[in-house]
Write an enzyme that holds these catalytic residues in place. Structure first.
Site, PDB file in Angstrom:
ATOM      1  N   GLN A  84      -2.010  -4.383   1.516  1.00 56.31           N
ATOM      2  CA  GLN A  84      -1.213  -5.011   0.271  1.00 56.31           C
ATOM      3  C   GLN A  84       0.024  -5.805   0.595  1.00 56.31           C
ATOM      4  OE1 GLN A  84      -0.799  -1.801  -2.638  1.00 56.31           O
ATOM      5  NE2 GLN A  84      -2.637  -0.658  -1.835  1.00 56.31           N
ATOM      6  N   CYS A 125       7.520  -1.065  -1.554  1.00 51.54           N
ATOM      7  CA  CYS A 125       8.171  -2.491  -0.843  1.00 51.54           C
ATOM      8  C   CYS A 125       9.048  -2.904  -1.888  1.00 51.54           C
ATOM      9  CB  CYS A 125       6.797  -3.437  -0.648  1.00 51.54           C
ATOM     10  SG  CYS A 125       7.641  -4.988   0.320  1.00 51.54           S
ATOM     11  N   CYS A 149      11.188  -4.166   6.087  1.00 54.46           N
ATOM     12  CA  CYS A 149      10.915  -4.962   4.896  1.00 54.46           C
ATOM     13  C   CYS A 149      11.162  -6.557   5.411  1.00 54.46           C
ATOM     14  CB  CYS A 149      11.977  -4.983   3.873  1.00 54.46           C
ATOM     15  SG  CYS A 149      11.296  -5.567   2.024  1.00 54.46           S
ATOM     16  N   ASP A 182       3.555   6.637   0.672  1.00 52.78           N
ATOM     17  CA  ASP A 182       4.291   6.238  -0.758  1.00 52.78           C
ATOM     18  C   ASP A 182       4.153   7.495  -1.733  1.00 52.78           C
ATOM     19  OD1 ASP A 182       4.415   3.867   0.269  1.00 52.78           O
ATOM     20  OD2 ASP A 182       2.918   2.918  -1.261  1.00 52.78           O
TER      21      ASP A 182
END
Length: 438
Positions: A71, A189, A367, A324
């Site tokens: 993703q 994210c 990130c 997550d």
């Protein structure tokens, strides 16, 4: 329409055939020493590690999807720099060989009985449980969605069904407002909602349309980015490129037929603002997995309730978690999953020997903040919010080499490192690169 109503974490199915592992719909009652819930990044990484630790025949993974997606690359797909096809592989091809793949959805978890019930009614018992179910997307919590995606000029990089709509909206942009949103919930994210703004700015400059565009980033947060070092660098980018950032603005409605987005002011309850758009990128509200939320494993908000250092459940010592679906106080990213997988592997190895876990997760996450088609600010930090940078350079600076790492190296590391249970984050290399000083 039916496809849009299914917008959530689960992905569409495709035909796959593999004899590398055993797979079948669950039927009779089954028992496994190690049961893994979820075949995403955390689930596949841990099933590979558990196969090496206790043998493939003792490990089962419950996952309904036929496709597995990387993703993080969807940011670049939404900007036309990568294809959606390059982001997906069959679940069969990433499932560790010999591990039992139960092609069902985990419906109900009963940790008091050490059982999981799947959506076809099968009960599977376990000795140890690893929960890696991810989170759920809630487009439907925004009035006018998901049906609004049937209209042009609106997309979302958070779903395989809508990411290409982002690229289409960007290509078809003529003049007006390009609006980008960040919801009033935890997200995975948290850099992605603004990355697509920087890429859109770069695309519109490249195609000569930037002078006719207003780029607006409406975020529910009180800050541009949580870590000040990187936030300061991003504010410089925002000012330099004439981007408009509005804090504490939450998307509550999309009127796709009129090309209008309605925002609420979180600091002034009841105050709303309507913005006309030529392009709209939606980051959906997100929430905990329903099976975790509906079980004793969830905390008050429904997230998997873990010890933040050992990744062992706070109340059920034979239950562990990753990724997550957890309440770990660090941003939800694939980089966090990699670091967590290494710690969790160590924790489980100790528990299996009746020893105390001795390795602590420091909250490391990363990130790669894509700021154009060839630059990235690589944010890395820990639970304390302090930068925890791998390279002995200032990573708050936009760099071309970091873009190539994001676009070309990290996907390779994901498919061939993390999912094979061979990559546990850059921790061991950080000290080396800093000459032992950090």
């Amino acid at each position: 329409m039916a496809a849009l109503c299914r917008l959530r974490l689960c992905h569409p199915t495709g035909m796959t055939i593999s004899n590398l592992h055993t797979s079948s719909p669950a039927s009779a009652k089954q028992h496994y020493k190690m049961l893994v819930l979820g075949g995403g990044s955390g689930g596949i990484a841990m099933s590979a590690r558990m196969k090496r630790m206790i043998g493939a025949e003792n490990v089962a993974v419950i996952e309904p999807s036929e496709m597995h997606y990387y993703q993080p690359i969807w940011t670049l797909v939404g900007a036309g720099a990568k294809t959606v096809a390059s982001s997906g592989r069959s679940t069969a091809s990433v499932m560790p060989s010999g591990v039992k793949w139960v092609k069902s959805k985990a419906q109900e978890i009963n940790p008091d009985k050490n059982t999981v019930r799947t959506d076809d009614g099968t009960e599977i018992s376990y000795e140890y449980l690893i929960v890696a179910l991810g989170l759920q997307l809630h487009y439907e919590k925004i009035k006018g969605l998901p049906e609004g995606f049937e209209h042009p000029k609106i997309g979302s990089n958070y779903s395989v069904q809508t990411v290409e709509k982002t690229w289409k909206a960007l290509q078809n942009f003529k003049e007006g407002n390009a609006v980008f949103t960040f919801p009033n919930t935890p997200v995975k994210c948290p850099g992605a909602p603004q990355k697509i703004m920087y890429l859109s700015d770069a695309y519109l400059r490249k195609t000569g349309k930037r002078s006719k565009a207003n780029l607006i980033y409406n975020t529910s947060l009180p800050v541009l980015f949580a870590i000040k070092k990187y936030a300061d660098a991003l504010w410089d980018v925002v000012k330099e490129r004439d981007l408009q950032v509005n804090l504490r603005q939450n998307l509550i409605e999309v009127r796709a037929d009129k090309q209008e987005a309605v925002f609420e002011n979180l600091d002034k309850p009841g105050e709303t603002k309507v913005i006309e758009y030529e392009m709209l990128h939606v980051t959906p509200p997100m929430g905990p997995n329903s099976a975790v939320k509906g079980s004793p494993l969830g905390d008050e908000a429904g997230w998997l309730d873990l010890d933040k250092e050992s990744l062992q459940h706070k109340r059920y010592p034979n239950v562990f978690g990753i990724g997550d679906c957890t309440n770990l106080p660090t941003p939800r990213t694939a980089a966090a999953v990699a670091a967590e997988s290494s710690i969790l592997n160590r924790t489980i190895s100790k528990i299996l020997k009746n020893e105390k876990p001795d390795k602590k997760y420091d909250g490391y996450t990363s990130c790669p903040l894509v700021t154009s088609y060839n630059t990235v600010i690589l944010a890395e930090f820990d639970y304390t919010g302090q930068p925890l940078e791998t390279f002995p350079i200032n990573q708050a600076k936009e760099r071309r080499i970091m873009y190539h790492m994001k676009a070309d190296f990290m996907p390779h590391l994901y498919w061939h490192g993390l999912l094979k249970g061979l990559w546990g984050g850059p921790g061991p290399y950080r000290k080396l690169l800093h000459l032992g000083m950090k």
